[in-house]
Design a protein around this motif. Structure first.
Motif, PDB file in Angstrom:
ATOM      1  N   GLY A 244       0.785  -1.218   0.000  1.00  0.00           N
ATOM      2  CA  GLY A 244       0.000   0.000   0.000  1.00  0.00           C
ATOM      3  C   GLY A 244       0.817   1.269   0.000  1.00  0.00           C
ATOM      4  O   GLY A 244       0.263   2.360  -0.205  1.00  0.00           O
ATOM      5  N   VAL A 245       2.139   1.173   0.226  1.00  0.00           N
ATOM      6  CA  VAL A 245       2.960   2.392   0.219  1.00  0.00           C
ATOM      7  C   VAL A 245       2.919   3.053  -1.160  1.00  0.00           C
ATOM      8  O   VAL A 245       2.969   4.279  -1.279  1.00  0.00           O
ATOM      9  CB  VAL A 245       4.412   2.102   0.659  1.00  0.00           C
ATOM     10  CG1 VAL A 245       4.467   1.824   2.150  1.00  0.00           C
ATOM     11  CG2 VAL A 245       5.015   0.944  -0.117  1.00  0.00           C
ATOM     12  N   VAL A 246       2.864   2.234  -2.181  1.00  0.00           N
ATOM     13  CA  VAL A 246       2.469   2.663  -3.516  1.00  0.00           C
ATOM     14  C   VAL A 246       1.301   1.751  -3.875  1.00  0.00           C
ATOM     15  O   VAL A 246       1.368   0.543  -3.630  1.00  0.00           O
ATOM     16  CB  VAL A 246       3.620   2.514  -4.539  1.00  0.00           C
ATOM     17  CG1 VAL A 246       3.157   2.951  -5.930  1.00  0.00           C
ATOM     18  CG2 VAL A 246       4.838   3.325  -4.101  1.00  0.00           C
ATOM     19  N   PRO A 247       0.214   2.279  -4.394  1.00  0.00           N
ATOM     20  CA  PRO A 247      -0.964   1.432  -4.630  1.00  0.00           C
ATOM     21  C   PRO A 247      -0.641   0.190  -5.451  1.00  0.00           C
ATOM     22  O   PRO A 247       0.148   0.242  -6.404  1.00  0.00           O
ATOM     23  CB  PRO A 247      -1.927   2.363  -5.379  1.00  0.00           C
ATOM     24  CG  PRO A 247      -1.526   3.741  -4.943  1.00  0.00           C
ATOM     25  CD  PRO A 247      -0.033   3.684  -4.768  1.00  0.00           C
ATOM     26  N   ASP A 248      -1.270  -0.931  -5.086  1.00  0.00           N
ATOM     27  CA  ASP A 248      -1.018  -2.191  -5.778  1.00  0.00           C
ATOM     28  C   ASP A 248      -1.370  -2.134  -7.259  1.00  0.00           C
ATOM     29  O   ASP A 248      -0.852  -2.926  -8.054  1.00  0.00           O
ATOM     30  CB  ASP A 248      -1.821  -3.326  -5.120  1.00  0.00           C
ATOM     31  CG  ASP A 248      -1.143  -3.877  -3.877  1.00  0.00           C
ATOM     32  OD1 ASP A 248       0.036  -3.548  -3.647  1.00  0.00           O
ATOM     33  OD2 ASP A 248      -1.785  -4.646  -3.140  1.00  0.00           O
ATOM     34  N   ALA A 405      -3.424   1.786   0.246  1.00  0.00           N
ATOM     35  CA  ALA A 405      -3.021   2.855   1.163  1.00  0.00           C
ATOM     36  C   ALA A 405      -1.964   2.326   2.126  1.00  0.00           C
ATOM     37  O   ALA A 405      -2.019   1.157   2.540  1.00  0.00           O
ATOM     38  CB  ALA A 405      -4.228   3.383   1.942  1.00  0.00           C
ATOM     39  N   PRO A 406      -0.989   3.155   2.497  1.00  0.00           N
ATOM     40  CA  PRO A 406       0.109   2.685   3.365  1.00  0.00           C
ATOM     41  C   PRO A 406      -0.378   2.258   4.742  1.00  0.00           C
ATOM     42  O   PRO A 406      -1.170   2.950   5.387  1.00  0.00           O
ATOM     43  CB  PRO A 406       1.027   3.917   3.467  1.00  0.00           C
ATOM     44  CG  PRO A 406       0.171   5.082   3.092  1.00  0.00           C
ATOM     45  CD  PRO A 406      -0.828   4.568   2.110  1.00  0.00           C
ATOM     46  N   GLY A 407       0.093   1.089   5.168  1.00  0.00           N
ATOM     47  CA  GLY A 407      -0.262   0.575   6.485  1.00  0.00           C
ATOM     48  C   GLY A 407      -1.616  -0.094   6.552  1.00  0.00           C
ATOM     49  O   GLY A 407      -2.005  -0.596   7.609  1.00  0.00           O
ATOM     50  N   HIS A 408      -2.344  -0.130   5.450  1.00  0.00           N
ATOM     51  CA  HIS A 408      -3.710  -0.646   5.469  1.00  0.00           C
ATOM     52  C   HIS A 408      -3.796  -2.140   5.201  1.00  0.00           C
ATOM     53  O   HIS A 408      -4.894  -2.663   4.986  1.00  0.00           O
ATOM     54  CB  HIS A 408      -4.581   0.128   4.479  1.00  0.00           C
ATOM     55  CG  HIS A 408      -4.984   1.476   4.984  1.00  0.00           C
ATOM     56  ND1 HIS A 408      -6.211   2.038   4.722  1.00  0.00           N
ATOM     57  CD2 HIS A 408      -4.334   2.378   5.769  1.00  0.00           C
ATOM     58  CE1 HIS A 408      -6.292   3.228   5.309  1.00  0.00           C
ATOM     59  NE2 HIS A 408      -5.154   3.453   5.938  1.00  0.00           N
ATOM     60  N   ARG A 409      -2.662  -2.815   5.228  1.00  0.00           N
ATOM     61  CA  ARG A 409      -2.658  -4.278   5.130  1.00  0.00           C
ATOM     62  C   ARG A 409      -1.948  -4.821   6.366  1.00  0.00           C
ATOM     63  O   ARG A 409      -0.768  -4.574   6.585  1.00  0.00           O
ATOM     64  CB  ARG A 409      -1.932  -4.723   3.862  1.00  0.00           C
ATOM     65  CG  ARG A 409      -1.963  -6.227   3.571  1.00  0.00           C
ATOM     66  CD  ARG A 409      -3.383  -6.753   3.431  1.00  0.00           C
ATOM     67  NE  ARG A 409      -3.436  -8.020   2.722  1.00  0.00           N
ATOM     68  CZ  ARG A 409      -3.732  -8.130   1.424  1.00  0.00           C
ATOM     69  NH1 ARG A 409      -3.976  -7.051   0.708  1.00  0.00           N
ATOM     70  NH2 ARG A 409      -3.765  -9.313   0.851  1.00  0.00           N
ATOM     71  N   LEU A 410      -2.672  -5.553   7.188  1.00  0.00           N
ATOM     72  CA  LEU A 410      -2.123  -6.098   8.425  1.00  0.00           C
ATOM     73  C   LEU A 410      -2.276  -7.613   8.413  1.00  0.00           C
ATOM     74  O   LEU A 410      -3.375  -8.139   8.181  1.00  0.00           O
ATOM     75  CB  LEU A 410      -2.873  -5.520   9.642  1.00  0.00           C
ATOM     76  CG  LEU A 410      -2.880  -3.989   9.772  1.00  0.00           C
ATOM     77  CD1 LEU A 410      -3.877  -3.552  10.828  1.00  0.00           C
ATOM     78  CD2 LEU A 410      -1.487  -3.483  10.117  1.00  0.00           C
TER      79      LEU A 410
END
Length: 550
Positions: A244-248, A405-410
């Motif tokens: 998400g740091v750069v959109p997939d 979006a950055p950090g939005h994958r946990l």
């Protein structure tokens, strides 16, 4: 003059430091500290297992890029934190835990719940401390928060003996200035000579790529990374936790060509991530033996002890170094230079996208997990926070559900911890109450912290939970794995019994309508769970991370 207990000093220090939320389970000797934190205006969220408190903190920190705080009672309360703290250590996450302990004056006398908690925590924390002087509490609380974030983030444990917590001191003897110190936000640049060497390597390269990780998130460098990717024309891949740091869906993202890109690249820029098993240690056979390795990391030790020799080491903050690179490549490196490389990856991507799914058995039984995950993908908002947990669910989800979006994958991270999904969801929603938070769980991992549904319901933390119900741990086409079968648990009924909303789905065409009804309940402030019966035979067939698998 007024006197304050150690408990009250701790709570006041946390409030002065800007801590807004604490995850905990009540218990002695921490009760007064917890009660005082409530009086100080801190939101106290009591979970159902201390492990979940640490996990919730981890999600909270990742989304806010700040230290998070949890508390536990002495003895088993603290030992229950250990798995969460170990997960935070391996994942480089700034979780700060305050644990009650037996009285300092009674150590060695076998008093109630006596065990050396500092030593237990030492192996799974970046830093450990113990309160032994009330005057120093503001300093120790400040140091704990600073240590958690300084350099490479990591967890910190502060041991709180009962006699220190209830001892009193004149308020005028306390130096509160420590409690109000802002967190250091250093942005150390890289050695200009090494930055120049990387630019020269880019000028020479034909097939460069970036492999990025959580360091980009902790340094808030996502804008700089996207600018560099676009200015240099370099394809990028992220670790699962760094997505998400750069959109997939960026034009220079070729997710289906990861293995080919790794193998064929002649320059690999490892950006803010460990060279661990997740990326095959950046070593052959997964990566080409003759590729040049450049690495940007805030921790010099990480670079020095890498499993593969680093040709161009740059010690520095990702945001600062990317800024240097953006300036240094001007007039020297342009996107057109690597067009042939990107075209090759693009063409391979398109061929793989239209090919028959190698992981999909015939639809002659329960729903394949990929069908469920695709429904979630097509339903979720673009800025949704996905908390994914399980084995097949995690593996299939990595290829099926994108992040923008950055950090939005946990997910469980490099420690591979099961049971993180629902606690992560709780922490994520507390950190970002305005975002859609979807917890996607396997049924095995769901059982480990399923009672955190109660936490979410009691504290009005509206989550959407989706379960891949394949009857047990992992896919098992031959039904030969010991301890695999758990039965088809009606987690939807469990959610209803706790006060939430539940649906049970057995047909593919019913998944999306169920998700829509569940999200409507979430929008009204409820916790909703969609329990999807999936195929027990479905087994992920992609690249393995180890020599053995469950």
């Amino acid at each position: 003059m007024a006197e304050l207990t150690g408990s009250e000093i701790i709570a006041k220090c946390l409030q002065k430091a800007g801590i807004k939320d604490i995850f905990y389970i009540m218990g002695g000797p921490m009760l007064l500290a917890e009660a005082t934190a409530i009086k100080e205006g801190i939101r106290m969220i009591d979970v159902r297992h201390e492990q979940a408190a640490a996990f919730a903190c981890q999600a909270y920190s990742r989304l806010k890029q700040t230290p998070s705080v949890c508390m536990a009672a002495s003895g088993p309360g603290v030992t229950n934190l250990i798995t969460g703290m170990a997960n935070a250590l391996v994942d480089c996450c700034p979780v700060v835990a305050f644990g009650g302990s037996s009285p300092l004056s009674q150590f060695g006398r076998q008093v109630f719940q006596e065990i050396d908690q500092v030593e237990l925590m030492r192996g799974c924390c970046k830093h450990v401390d113990r309160i032994i002087n009330l005057k120093r509490i503001p300093q120790q609380v400040s140091f704990a928060l600073q240590q958690a974030m300084a350099g490479k983030p990591g967890p910190v444990y502060v041991d709180c003996p009962g006699d220190m917590l209830y001892q009193k001191i004149d308020e005028n003897l306390i130096d509160w200035s420590f409690a109000e110190r802002p967190l250091m936000d250093s942005r150390s640049p890289g050695d200009p000579r090494q930055v120049a060497a990387l630019v020269a390597a880019l000028q020479k390269a034909e097939r460069p790529l970036i492999v990025s990780g959580s360091g980009v998130i902790w340094s808030r460098a996502w804008a700089e990374m996207q600018q560099f990717v676009e200015a240099a024309g370099v394809p990028f891949y992220t670790t699962p936790q760094g997505r998400g740091v750069v959109p997939d869906d960026h034009e220079y993202s070729y997710l289906a060509m990861r293995s080919s890109a790794f193998r064929d690249a002649d320059l690999i820029i490892v950006l803010g991530t460990r060279m661990n098993y997740i990326i095959g240690h950046a070593s052959p056979p997964r990566f080409g033996p003759n590729a040049t390795i450049a690495r940007i990391d805030v921790d010099a030790g990480e670079i020095a002890m890498a499993a593969r020799y680093v040709d161009i080491p740059i010690v520095g903050d990702c945001k600062a170094v990317l800024g240097q690179l953006l300036e240094a490549i001007k007039g020297k490196v342009a996107p057109g230079k690597f067009k042939a490389w990107r075209d090759k990856l693009h063409d391979g991507e398109q061929q793989k996208r239209v090919a028959a799914g190698a992981n999909r058995p015939a639809d002659d039984g329960d729903i394949h997990p990929v069908r469920m995950l695709e429904a979630v993908r097509d339903f979720m908002k673009r800025d949704a926070i996905l908390c994914v947990d399980g084995q097949e669910t995690l593996n299939f989800g990595r290829h099926t559900m994108p992040t923008f979006a950055p950090g939005h994958r946990l997910n469980s991270g490099p420690f591979g911890t099961m049971g993180v999904g629902l606690p992560f969801g709780v922490g994520a929603k507390v950190a970002c109450p305005d975002k859609q938070v979807i917890v996607v769980h396997g049924d095995g991992s769901m059982g480990m912290n399923a009672m955190e549904m109660d936490t979410a319901i009691r504290h009005k933390i509206p989550l959407l939970i989706v379960i891949s119900l394949n009857g047990g741990w992992t896919g098992d086409p031959k039904r030969e794995k010991p301890g695999r079968d758990l039965g088809y648990m009606r987690y939807d009924k469990m959610c209803e019994a706790l006060g939430g909303y539940g649906e049970y789905v057995t047909k593919p065409e019913d998944i999306t309508p169920a998700l829509e009804r569940a999200q409507k309940q979430v929008d009204e402030g409820r916790v909703a769970l969609v329990n999807v019966r999936t195929d027990y035979r479905a087994r992920y067939a992609g690249a393995a991370f180890s020599d053995y698998s469950t």
